[in-house]
Design an enzyme around this catalytic site. Structure first.
Site, short mmCIF file in Angstrom:
data_model
loop_
_atom_site.label_atom_id
_atom_site.label_comp_id
_atom_site.label_asym_id
_atom_site.label_seq_id
_atom_site.Cartn_x
_atom_site.Cartn_y
_atom_site.Cartn_z
N LYS A 19 -1.36 -17.74 20.18
CA LYS A 19 -2.26 -17.94 19.71
C LYS A 19 -3.57 -17.46 19.32
O LYS A 19 -3.62 -16.74 20.28
CB LYS A 19 -2.91 -19.34 20.90
CG LYS A 19 -3.97 -20.48 20.10
CD LYS A 19 -3.10 -21.85 19.47
CE LYS A 19 -4.34 -22.48 19.01
NZ LYS A 19 -2.97 -23.37 17.71
N THR A 64 1.85 -22.65 20.78
CA THR A 64 0.96 -22.53 21.37
C THR A 64 -0.62 -22.79 21.37
O THR A 64 -1.48 -22.83 21.99
CB THR A 64 0.31 -21.66 19.70
OG1 THR A 64 0.34 -22.49 18.77
CG2 THR A 64 1.54 -20.56 19.22
N ASP A 65 -0.98 -24.39 21.12
CA ASP A 65 -1.49 -25.67 21.67
C ASP A 65 -1.77 -25.82 23.37
O ASP A 65 -2.48 -25.08 23.99
CB ASP A 65 -1.00 -27.36 21.30
CG ASP A 65 -2.68 -27.88 21.38
OD1 ASP A 65 -3.41 -27.47 20.77
OD2 ASP A 65 -2.46 -28.45 22.30
N PHE A 180 -24.83 20.40 10.31
CA PHE A 180 -23.31 20.05 9.38
C PHE A 180 -23.34 20.62 8.62
O PHE A 180 -24.14 21.31 7.55
CB PHE A 180 -22.79 18.67 8.52
CG PHE A 180 -21.03 19.13 8.58
CD1 PHE A 180 -20.54 19.10 9.35
CD2 PHE A 180 -20.87 18.65 7.25
CE1 PHE A 180 -18.99 19.45 9.75
CE2 PHE A 180 -19.80 19.05 6.94
CZ PHE A 180 -19.01 19.34 8.34
N ARG A 197 -30.02 16.18 9.29
CA ARG A 197 -29.68 15.34 9.30
C ARG A 197 -30.08 13.67 10.16
O ARG A 197 -30.26 14.54 11.27
CB ARG A 197 -28.40 15.07 8.60
CG ARG A 197 -27.73 15.21 9.77
CD ARG A 197 -26.18 15.43 8.89
NE ARG A 197 -24.89 15.28 9.62
CZ ARG A 197 -23.67 15.72 10.45
NH1 ARG A 197 -23.27 14.95 8.38
NH2 ARG A 197 -23.19 15.58 10.71
N VAL A 261 -20.04 15.42 13.70
CA VAL A 261 -20.01 14.09 14.36
C VAL A 261 -18.40 14.19 15.61
O VAL A 261 -18.38 13.84 16.31
CB VAL A 261 -19.28 13.07 14.00
CG1 VAL A 261 -18.88 11.89 14.20
CG2 VAL A 261 -20.97 12.64 12.38
N GLN A 262 -17.86 15.18 15.20
CA GLN A 262 -16.16 14.95 15.70
C GLN A 262 -16.58 16.22 17.08
O GLN A 262 -16.01 16.24 17.84
CB GLN A 262 -15.14 15.35 15.23
CG GLN A 262 -15.35 17.65 14.65
CD GLN A 262 -15.97 16.69 13.26
OE1 GLN A 262 -16.38 16.56 12.22
NE2 GLN A 262 -15.93 18.14 12.49
N ASN A 288 -18.70 7.70 9.73
CA ASN A 288 -20.70 7.79 9.11
C ASN A 288 -20.84 6.59 8.53
O ASN A 288 -19.96 6.03 7.81
CB ASN A 288 -20.30 9.11 8.45
CG ASN A 288 -20.70 10.86 9.29
OD1 ASN A 288 -21.53 10.13 10.14
ND2 ASN A 288 -20.27 11.62 9.25
N HIS A 290 -23.83 6.28 5.95
CA HIS A 290 -24.98 8.03 5.22
C HIS A 290 -26.59 7.11 4.92
O HIS A 290 -26.62 5.84 4.28
CB HIS A 290 -24.28 7.99 4.20
CG HIS A 290 -23.20 8.66 4.23
ND1 HIS A 290 -23.16 10.18 4.93
CD2 HIS A 290 -21.45 8.19 4.28
CE1 HIS A 290 -21.83 10.92 5.12
NE2 HIS A 290 -20.59 9.85 4.59
#
Length: 375
Positions: A19, A64-65, A180, A197, A261-262, A288, A290
């Site tokens: 469910k 599933t109920d 960067f 940036r 970023v990494q 990212n 931008h």
């Protein structure tokens, strides 16, 4: 009309069902002090259920109920409902213990934010602000996501729990402190280097705990659930781990002088592992977002160069790239960094997924805890 399967056709069936989108709001009342949690729950089960597919035999089906009703009942009676990791394990343990033919249960919980509305102290002492006793606000779109598996494959008296947890949609932005530069430049390069940036992303964090043994409930209704021994950084410190992981993510994002970023997310993952001994794997995905400086030179206004002087930006909302998960077999199709080799007991994988909207993702595996204690 009945359809017959050709006799020569051989199939291998792996069945799982359940469910989805069970929405739960639970209020825990302690006098006039209330606590609330809101969950979106998904429940899936595996076991000896192939006959329902191959022979149309529904005698092996837990509806599933019924799974939905069990979820609501446990939300009412479970003493662990306020901690999604524990509630997920409690729900999974009940399912595999109550139904002998069910061998695995998978519970995913998405927790929505509710925080207390800050109000001035009722006594008016020094204008102190405190959280209201029973009034709340949604102060962010980020969510906690928990994925739990309770495995009874080895026997109903040998239950094993596996849990991963994390954060999704944690939107952050810093207006400077990110650059960067010095990346490969060749005939295909059009991207300009920037030493200042905007850095913005929607953090997707997932960390996986060491597997745990779960005590089999012995009561008739199989409702009991016993927590393990609490130790800092372990699954049984789930709330503490969640808070530390969030704090680390925000602190590193805010304070790191980001060269990429990494590089920033790698520091985040290292710190989460270092501060939580019971966490074995940490995965971050940072798509990212931008923001492009608006060029106003056509009217004699400089807003592009130098980048540190840009003040008006155009948010770029699309196209978006959805995070993907790469398994070991997929490594040949990804760009693999030099950091992917084993380093001092750590296995590190970093992936760059090229697209209009960049996605930077990394996974760190905790191989040797002691190798990182001094950092």
């Amino acid at each position: 009309m009945s359809f017959e399967v050709p006799a020569h056709l051989q199939t291998d069936l792996h069945a799982q069902y359940g469910k989805d989108k069970i929405r739960v709001l639970r209020v825990v009342r302690e006098g006039d002090w209330h606590q609330v949690v809101e969950y979106n729950v998904t429940v899936l089960v595996e076991g000896d259920i192939d006959a329902s597919y191959t022979k149309a035999d529904n005698s092996v089906v837990v509806a599933t109920d019924s799974m939905k009703n069990i979820t609501y009942y446990l939300a009412k009676v479970s003493p662990h409902v306020l901690v999604p990791e524990y509630f997920a394990l409690h729900l999974g343990t009940h399912l595999v213990s109550r139904y002998l033919h069910i061998h695995k249960a998978f519970v995913t919980i998405e927790q929505l934010r509710w925080s207390r509305i800050p109000v001035v102290n009722a006594q008016g002492l020094d204008g102190a602000v405190e959280g209201h006793k029973h009034s709340f606000l949604r102060d962010g779109d980020d969510k906690r996501v928990i994925k739990a598996e309770v495995d009874a494959s080895a026997g109903k008296d040998k239950l094993v729990g596996r849990v991963s947890a994390g954060i999704t949609d944690l939107l952050v932005l810093k207006s400077t402190g990110s650059s960067f530069t010095s990346f490969i430049r060749d005939e295909y390069t059009t991207l300009a280097e920037v030493d200042d940036r905007i850095f913005s992303t929607a953090v997707d964090l997932q960390y996986t705990f060491t597997r745990v043994d779960i005590t089999t409930p012995v009561d008739d209704k199989k409702l009991n659930f016993t927590l393990g021994e609490s130790a800092k950084g372990s699954l049984w410190d789930a709330t503490g781990v969640a808070q530390r992981a969030r704090d680390i993510t925000l602190k590193v994002f805010a304070e790191d002088d980001s060269a990429s970023v990494q590089a920033t997310l790698y520091k985040m993952a290292q710190m989460v592992l270092a501060q939580n001994d019971g966490v074995q794997v940490v995965t971050y995905a940072l798509p990212n977002k931008h923001y492009i400086p608006v060029d106003m030179r056509y009217i004699g206004v400089e807003n592009v160069t130098p980048p540190s002087k840009a003040e008006v930006f155009m948010p770029i909302a699309a196209p978006r790239l959805q995070p993907i998960q790469l398994a070991d077999d997929d490594l040949d199709y990804a760009v693999k960094s030099d950091a992917s080799k084993e380093m001092a007991g750590w296995h590190v994988f970093l992936f760059w997924i090229p697209a209009f909207c960049d996605l930077i993702a990394t996974t760190l595996r905790h191989c040797l805890v002691e190798s990182y204690k001094e950092i």
